[in-house]
Design an enzyme around this catalytic site. Structure first.
Site, PDB file in Angstrom:
ATOM      1  N   CYS A 132     -20.920   5.631  10.841  1.00  0.00           N
ATOM      2  CA  CYS A 132     -19.849   4.658  11.075  1.00  0.00           C
ATOM      3  C   CYS A 132     -18.482   5.252  10.744  1.00  0.00           C
ATOM      4  CB  CYS A 132     -20.079   3.392  10.263  1.00  0.00           C
ATOM      5  SG  CYS A 132     -21.583   2.513  10.728  1.00  0.00           S
ATOM      6  N   THR A 133     -18.425   6.024   9.679  1.00  0.00           N
ATOM      7  CA  THR A 133     -17.175   6.679   9.307  1.00  0.00           C
ATOM      8  C   THR A 133     -16.714   7.606  10.422  1.00  0.00           C
ATOM      9  OG1 THR A 133     -17.682   6.512   6.952  1.00  0.00           O
ATOM     10  CG2 THR A 133     -16.114   8.220   7.602  1.00  0.00           C
TER      11      THR A 133
END
Length: 176
Positions: free
Chosen positions: A47-48
Site C-alpha cells: 500500500c505504501t
C-alpha cells in the site's frame, strides 16, 4: 474479488477526510474524472508503494483534470499519520465508521478481514464507472491501467515530462 464493472453508475460516497469534520463527496466532483484507489491498509509495504506511486503521478493525472482519492478502512488518525510520514498529497478518505460503508458500495469489502480489496476505479465526469480493476492484495497494480483509461476517456495522451541532466560547472567556474 468482485468490484463493479464499467458502465455502472458510481455509488455515491461521503467520506471523512480531516479531524475537523471536513468531508469529501463524489457528488461534488461532477464534471471531472475521478480516480479511486481502494487499498487495504496504511503503513503496509504494498500500500505504501501504491500510494507513493499515485502521489508522484498527481501532476500527470492532473493533465486529465482527474481528482485522485485514496480509500481504506483505516481510521482518520491513521490516515493523517500515514500521509504526514510519506508526504502524501492525495486526500485519504476513512471508511472506518460505519465500517466499510464505501467499500461495500463498490463491492470491494472483505468481511472476513474487515478491510477493502486493492481496487482502482476511474469515474467519468457524469458519475459512471469508466474503468475498474481489482488486484490481489499482495500485488501493486501500478498506474498504467488508470492512465490508459484517462487517455481514452479524455481523448488526449498523457504528456510525459522530459528531464534534462543538470550541467556540471567546469572546474574553473566551480572555483570562482
Amino acid at each position: 474479488m468482485h468490484g463493479l464493472p464499467p458502465g455502472t453508475r458510481a455509488p455515491e460516497w461521503d467520506g471523512a477526510s480531516t479531524p475537523d469534520g471536513r468531508r469529501i463527496k463524489l457528488a461534488d466532483q461532477r464534471g471531472s474524472p475521478v480516480v479511486l484507489v481502494f487499498y487495504p491498509g496504511d503503513f503496509t509495504p504494498v500500500c505504501t508503494n501504491e500510494l507513493g506511486l499515485f502521489n508522484e503521478l498527481l501532476p500527470e493525472l492532473g493533465q486529465f483534470g482527474a481528482k485522485v482519492f485514496g480509500i481504506s478502512c483505516d481510521s482518520l488518525w491513521s490516515h493523517i499519520a500515514f500521509a504526514k510520514e510519506l508526504h502524501i498529497q492525495i486526500p485519504l478518505l476513512s471508511d472506518f465508521h460505519p465500517k466499510g460503508e464505501i467499500s461495500r458500495r463498490y463491492n470491494v469489502y472483505r468481511e472476513d478481514a474487515g478491510i477493502c480489496e486493492r481496487a482502482l476505479y476511474v469515474i467519468d465526469g457524469k458519475g459512471d464507472i469508466y474503468w475498474s480493476h481489482v488486484s490481489p492484495l499482495e500485488f501493486n497494480p501500478g498506474a498504467d491501467g488508470v492512465i490508459d483509461a484517462l487517455e481514452r476517456l479524455t481523448g488526449k495522451p498523457m504528456e510525459v515530462p522530459t528531464f534534462q541532466p543538470q550541467q556540471q560547472p567546469s572546474r574553473t567556474e566551480a572555483r570562482t
